[in-house]
Design a protein around this motif. Structure first.
Motif, PDB file in Angstrom:
ATOM      1  N   GLN A   1     -76.910  27.703  61.126  1.00  0.00           N
ATOM      2  CA  GLN A   1     -75.371  27.536  61.217  1.00  0.00           C
ATOM      3  C   GLN A   1     -74.983  27.118  59.781  1.00  0.00           C
ATOM      4  O   GLN A   1     -75.783  26.183  59.219  1.00  0.00           O
ATOM      5  N   VAL A   2     -74.187  27.817  59.151  1.00  0.00           N
ATOM      6  CA  VAL A   2     -73.623  27.452  57.874  1.00  0.00           C
ATOM      7  C   VAL A   2     -72.604  26.314  57.938  1.00  0.00           C
ATOM      8  O   VAL A   2     -71.762  26.327  58.668  1.00  0.00           O
ATOM      9  N   GLN A   3     -72.884  25.385  57.059  1.00  0.00           N
ATOM     10  CA  GLN A   3     -72.250  24.250  56.933  1.00  0.00           C
ATOM     11  C   GLN A   3     -71.673  23.731  55.687  1.00  0.00           C
ATOM     12  O   GLN A   3     -72.712  23.618  54.605  1.00  0.00           O
TER      13      GLN A   3
ATOM     14  N   ASN B   1     -78.485  22.583  46.370  1.00  0.00           N
ATOM     15  CA  ASN B   1     -77.580  23.428  47.315  1.00  0.00           C
ATOM     16  C   ASN B   1     -76.062  22.908  47.255  1.00  0.00           C
ATOM     17  O   ASN B   1     -75.405  22.742  48.456  1.00  0.00           O
ATOM     18  N   THR B   2     -75.859  22.528  46.259  1.00  0.00           N
ATOM     19  CA  THR B   2     -74.617  21.939  45.877  1.00  0.00           C
ATOM     20  C   THR B   2     -73.856  22.384  44.830  1.00  0.00           C
ATOM     21  O   THR B   2     -74.215  22.801  43.745  1.00  0.00           O
TER      22      THR B   2
ATOM     23  N   ARG C   1     -71.080  34.601  51.831  1.00  0.00           N
ATOM     24  CA  ARG C   1     -72.357  34.712  52.328  1.00  0.00           C
ATOM     25  C   ARG C   1     -72.975  36.255  51.576  1.00  0.00           C
ATOM     26  O   ARG C   1     -72.087  37.106  51.568  1.00  0.00           O
ATOM     27  N   TRP C   2     -73.920  36.215  50.605  1.00  0.00           N
ATOM     28  CA  TRP C   2     -74.103  37.425  49.957  1.00  0.00           C
ATOM     29  C   TRP C   2     -74.336  38.631  50.841  1.00  0.00           C
ATOM     30  O   TRP C   2     -74.162  39.662  50.222  1.00  0.00           O
TER      31      TRP C   2
ATOM     32  N   THR D   1     -78.827  30.859  52.373  1.00  0.00           N
ATOM     33  CA  THR D   1     -79.468  31.153  51.185  1.00  0.00           C
ATOM     34  C   THR D   1     -78.850  30.837  49.909  1.00  0.00           C
ATOM     35  O   THR D   1     -77.863  31.780  49.553  1.00  0.00           O
ATOM     36  N   PHE D   2     -78.516  29.415  49.556  1.00  0.00           N
ATOM     37  CA  PHE D   2     -77.309  28.927  48.779  1.00  0.00           C
ATOM     38  C   PHE D   2     -77.493  29.706  47.319  1.00  0.00           C
ATOM     39  O   PHE D   2     -76.381  30.315  46.936  1.00  0.00           O
TER      40      PHE D   2
END
Length: 117
Positions: free
Chosen positions: A1-3, A76-77, A99-100, A28-29
């Motif tokens: 889950q993306v957060q 991841n920032t 998202r890629w 995948t950041f």
């Protein structure tokens, strides 16, 4: 889950600086495009800055030369450094990630930035 979780907002005087951060998880950041948007009371949400997976940046005319977007893929920032702040920069700032592989958009909860005159 993306957060996405923003932090670093606050109250600052005009002419001051502030940095907001957005920590991402669940995707995948490094492959994703990232951006900062803002919404002032009574106004529509507007683009502030974006950064691609390759590091290319884009800025709204109103913040060019004052704001800098950057990313740290190891953490991841994504960051937004805001200098020479003006009262009109007052808004809730939102982090966005595209998202890629499918272009799905994700948003953080927002962080309030208030610039006093």
């Amino acid at each position: 889950q993306v957060q996405l979780v923003e932090s670093g907002g606050g109250l600052v005087q005009a002419g001051g600086s502030l940095r907001v951060s957005c920590a991402a998880s669940g995707s995948t950041f490094s492959l994703n495009a990232l951006g900062w948007y803002r919404q002032a009371p009574g106004k529509q949400r507007e683009l502030v800055a974006t950064i691609s997976s390759g590091g290319s940046t884009n800025y709204a005319d109103s913040v060019k030369g004052r704001f800098t977007i950057s990313r740290d893929n190891a953490k991841n920032t994504v960051y937004l450094q805001m200098n020479s702040l003006k009262p009109e920069d007052t808004a809730v700032y939102y982090c966005n990630m595209a998202r890629w592989f499918d272009g799905s958009n994700y948003w953080g909860q927002g962080t309030q930035v208030t610039v006093s005159s």
